[in-house]
Design an enzyme around this catalytic site. Sequence first.
Site, mmCIF file in Angstrom:
data_model
loop_
_atom_site.group_PDB
_atom_site.id
_atom_site.type_symbol
_atom_site.label_atom_id
_atom_site.label_comp_id
_atom_site.label_asym_id
_atom_site.label_seq_id
_atom_site.Cartn_x
_atom_site.Cartn_y
_atom_site.Cartn_z
ATOM 1 N N PHE A 35 0.841 -1.195 0.000
ATOM 2 C CA PHE A 35 0.000 0.000 0.000
ATOM 3 C C PHE A 35 0.881 1.251 0.000
ATOM 4 O O PHE A 35 0.702 2.155 -0.803
ATOM 5 C CB PHE A 35 -0.924 -0.012 1.221
ATOM 6 C CG PHE A 35 -1.910 1.130 1.241
ATOM 7 C CD1 PHE A 35 -3.167 0.992 0.672
ATOM 8 C CD2 PHE A 35 -1.579 2.343 1.827
ATOM 9 C CE1 PHE A 35 -4.076 2.032 0.678
ATOM 10 C CE2 PHE A 35 -2.479 3.395 1.833
ATOM 11 C CZ PHE A 35 -3.725 3.238 1.255
ATOM 12 N N LEU A 82 -31.615 15.939 20.020
ATOM 13 C CA LEU A 82 -32.578 14.846 20.192
ATOM 14 C C LEU A 82 -33.280 14.994 21.533
ATOM 15 O O LEU A 82 -32.675 15.454 22.504
ATOM 16 C CB LEU A 82 -31.856 13.492 20.188
ATOM 17 C CG LEU A 82 -31.274 12.985 18.875
ATOM 18 C CD1 LEU A 82 -30.450 11.731 19.117
ATOM 19 C CD2 LEU A 82 -32.384 12.702 17.863
ATOM 20 N N GLU A 111 -30.903 2.288 16.965
ATOM 21 C CA GLU A 111 -29.461 2.412 16.722
ATOM 22 C C GLU A 111 -28.755 2.729 18.026
ATOM 23 O O GLU A 111 -29.381 3.188 18.975
ATOM 24 C CB GLU A 111 -29.191 3.578 15.750
ATOM 25 C CG GLU A 111 -29.746 3.375 14.375
ATOM 26 C CD GLU A 111 -29.743 4.667 13.577
ATOM 27 O OE1 GLU A 111 -28.810 5.480 13.740
ATOM 28 O OE2 GLU A 111 -30.695 4.866 12.803
ATOM 29 N N ASP A 115 -21.001 8.257 21.303
ATOM 30 C CA ASP A 115 -20.639 9.437 22.075
ATOM 31 C C ASP A 115 -19.349 10.035 21.538
ATOM 32 O O ASP A 115 -18.257 9.579 21.851
ATOM 33 C CB ASP A 115 -20.466 9.026 23.544
ATOM 34 C CG ASP A 115 -20.673 10.206 24.460
ATOM 35 O OD1 ASP A 115 -21.088 11.273 23.977
ATOM 36 O OD2 ASP A 115 -20.413 10.059 25.661
ATOM 37 N N LYS A 285 -35.732 5.626 16.033
ATOM 38 C CA LYS A 285 -36.235 6.510 14.971
ATOM 39 C C LYS A 285 -37.421 5.853 14.282
ATOM 40 O O LYS A 285 -37.406 4.645 14.036
ATOM 41 C CB LYS A 285 -35.136 6.768 13.936
ATOM 42 C CG LYS A 285 -33.937 7.482 14.515
ATOM 43 C CD LYS A 285 -32.787 7.587 13.532
ATOM 44 C CE LYS A 285 -31.571 8.190 14.225
ATOM 45 N NZ LYS A 285 -30.339 8.051 13.444
HETATM 46 P P1 AMP Z 1 -27.683 15.280 22.446
HETATM 47 O O1 AMP Z 1 -26.326 15.853 22.122
HETATM 48 O O2 AMP Z 1 -27.742 14.586 23.754
HETATM 49 O O3 AMP Z 1 -28.790 16.259 22.187
HETATM 50 O O4 AMP Z 1 -27.917 14.116 21.405
HETATM 51 C C1 AMP Z 1 -28.002 14.374 20.036
HETATM 52 C C2 AMP Z 1 -26.747 13.922 19.378
HETATM 53 O O5 AMP Z 1 -26.607 12.512 19.437
HETATM 54 C C3 AMP Z 1 -26.777 14.194 17.908
HETATM 55 O O6 AMP Z 1 -26.374 15.501 17.628
HETATM 56 C C4 AMP Z 1 -25.771 13.217 17.385
HETATM 57 O O7 AMP Z 1 -24.497 13.834 17.328
HETATM 58 C C5 AMP Z 1 -25.680 12.139 18.449
HETATM 59 N N1 AMP Z 1 -25.920 10.781 17.955
HETATM 60 C C6 AMP Z 1 -25.135 9.722 18.248
HETATM 61 N N2 AMP Z 1 -25.574 8.612 17.666
HETATM 62 C C7 AMP Z 1 -26.668 8.931 16.964
HETATM 63 C C8 AMP Z 1 -27.560 8.181 16.146
HETATM 64 N N3 AMP Z 1 -27.410 6.870 15.940
HETATM 65 N N4 AMP Z 1 -28.578 8.858 15.571
HETATM 66 C C9 AMP Z 1 -28.743 10.186 15.766
HETATM 67 N N5 AMP Z 1 -27.935 10.949 16.540
HETATM 68 C C10 AMP Z 1 -26.901 10.323 17.145
#
Ligand code: AMP
Length: 666
Positions: A35, A82, A111, A115, A285
């Site tokens: 590679f 979220l 899903e 983090d 979702k």
């Molecule tokens: P929060 O920061 O606690 O509001 O959570 C929302 C964040 O979770 C989103 O901005 C994404 O960066 C993160 N996240 C991690 N995994 C997922 C996933 N599978 N689907 C959607 N958001 C996700």
Amino acid sequence: MNTIEQKILALRAELREHNDKYYVQDSAVISDYDFDMKLKELQDLELKHPEFFDANSPTQRVGGAVTKNFETLVHEHRMYSLDNSYSKEDLQDWEARIKKMVDGEIQYTCELKYDGASISLTYENGVLEKAVTRGDGFQGDNVTANVKTIKSVPLQLKGDFPPRFDIRGEIVLPFEGFNKMNEERIEIGEEPYRNPRNTASGSLKLQDSGEVAKRPLECLLYNLTGTKLGVETQFDSLEKARQWGFKVPDAAKLANSIDEVLEFINYWDIHRHSLPYETDGVVVKVNSLQHQEELGYTAKAPRWAMAYKFQAEQVSTRLNSITYQVGRTGAITPVANLEPVELAGTTVKRASLHNADQIEKLDIRVGDEVYVEKGGEIIPKILGVDLTKRDLNSVPTVYISKCPECETELVRQAGEAQHYCPNYNGCKPQIIGRIQHFISRKAMDIDGLGGETVALLVKEGLISNYSDLYVLTKDQVIPLERMAEKSADNLIQGISQSKNIPFERVLYALGIRYVGETVAKKLAKHYKSIDAVMAASQEDLVNVDEIGIKIAESVCAFFASEENINTVNRLKSFGVQLQMSEAQLEGQTEILQGDIIVVTGVFEIVSRNELKKLIEDNGGKVSSSISSKTSYIIAGANMGPSKKEKAEKLNIPLISESDFLLKLKV
Ligand code: AMP
Ligand code: ZN
């Protein structure tokens, strides 16, 4: 199209495919050596023919671009947050709300919630156009140059991708890479990074993309955004993204009811601990994109998605006192002494408070009832204070201004989180720490002398720096606590034997800040003696392969101190190795720099051990097993059939003993 251009395009396509196999699908088909060779060929061609430059060429992955200020870009599609849920009831409430708004059966995609740092990638005609951080959701920072260095982010898509779309995901730092980075930091006397998430998001904002390229970041994708995507459900969009070349973890599952969602949650609440990266929950979702559209968004989050946060194990307890520790480099760490409490199966008595800013930010005071959590980190952390239980007479914590051990005024450099005690030669824990480092296994490896004895010797005033060890006598140590005739003999003998430890390890043992094992090796190899290292200027040092400005500054600062020079001169007078030995110097080259070589079979001209030594003396690395990382194999007679097969499968070249010796001209 001329042939050079064809060649360049073909090489790019081939390298792209290997990259995808290796970093996205975890299944390499060519060796790293091959590679690298192909990459080098491409680099050379691109250098000679700048007219064929392509910002998305695989050669651009190594980084190098420096961004002083990240440009702010407005998200074409807003990046929402979220909503969170914590119980079965929360999820059932959510389902009830949805069912009022849409008709028909509802399916869910479950899903993992990764983090890390969220990122939005935009692709135009299959080519990565930009990568933007979430920022405030409306606009974020343009971190394209940095994201391009992450190998699992495809620069060019494959298959039937839509002409233009955004894809969202999370940039994470898997535990393995995180721990490795921390081991290296601890070794050079730097504070370890606190957790993978902060380190991942910090990495995205580094100015030098070459530095980002060195960090083992990964990008996990979970959401397609745009129009005419050619998919109807969330679950299918994950599958499509996978086909186009994105890394999409395969934990995702369809659920037909909230009960099935809960099964997924319960499963991962236990099994998440064996994942290679951090997760803090599950994201549920609504599967149908048609349903998603009907549900729409609140001011802050989509109605069609819900995060379920795993319970971090958490308790509250009383903060009895704050004490301050002084490390070997003089760094001060505040420690919370807690009323002992059970947490995640262990009794917790102490927690790290990190630094002055952290204490101030959380306004932590002695006597407070504090929340303690045990997350991915080893040492528990304090999350905050239960203000309802705060004593009316409590007073804010005033961070110490003097060293708790030697009373010296502490200093804190601009941009650093930690306070330091600058009393390098007079502060007991620093003196003891440095001598403990000097005698440690990877350094002088002094048999018969342990860390506790070092502390005793310092406290009794028998030694005050590591060069004093070499004038210790048996009569001096016998009166020490728990020291018998025999152990005193061993101690003196062990010290004397350490005079045979080679120069590179002595250099490491000196405990120069930022000079870890590997840097010490590099310096020793380059300069060959302590006198040459001492004479080197900062500019000189920076020119040595892999020595940066921070290391150079630290080395110069170390040898600017008269006391350090005296110590080194004393070591020299006692016969400690402060230069490469004749034997070490003989026949040393860098011809095999970067090569990882396997030696196998029976040889005629030189012995197997001699071959290994030749490899190391010429800058190569010996490896005992064949892997995709192997550069080539030196094959003697009677090479085993399974090794042969493996070499063939991985496409690793074999060379004969005589060809190898020819290469080295011996
Ligand atoms: P929060 O920061 O606690 O509001 O959570 C929302 C964040 O979770 C989103 O901005 C994404 O960066 C993160 N996240 C991690 N995994 C997922 C996933 N599978 N689907 C959607 N958001 C996700
Ligand atoms: Zn001190």
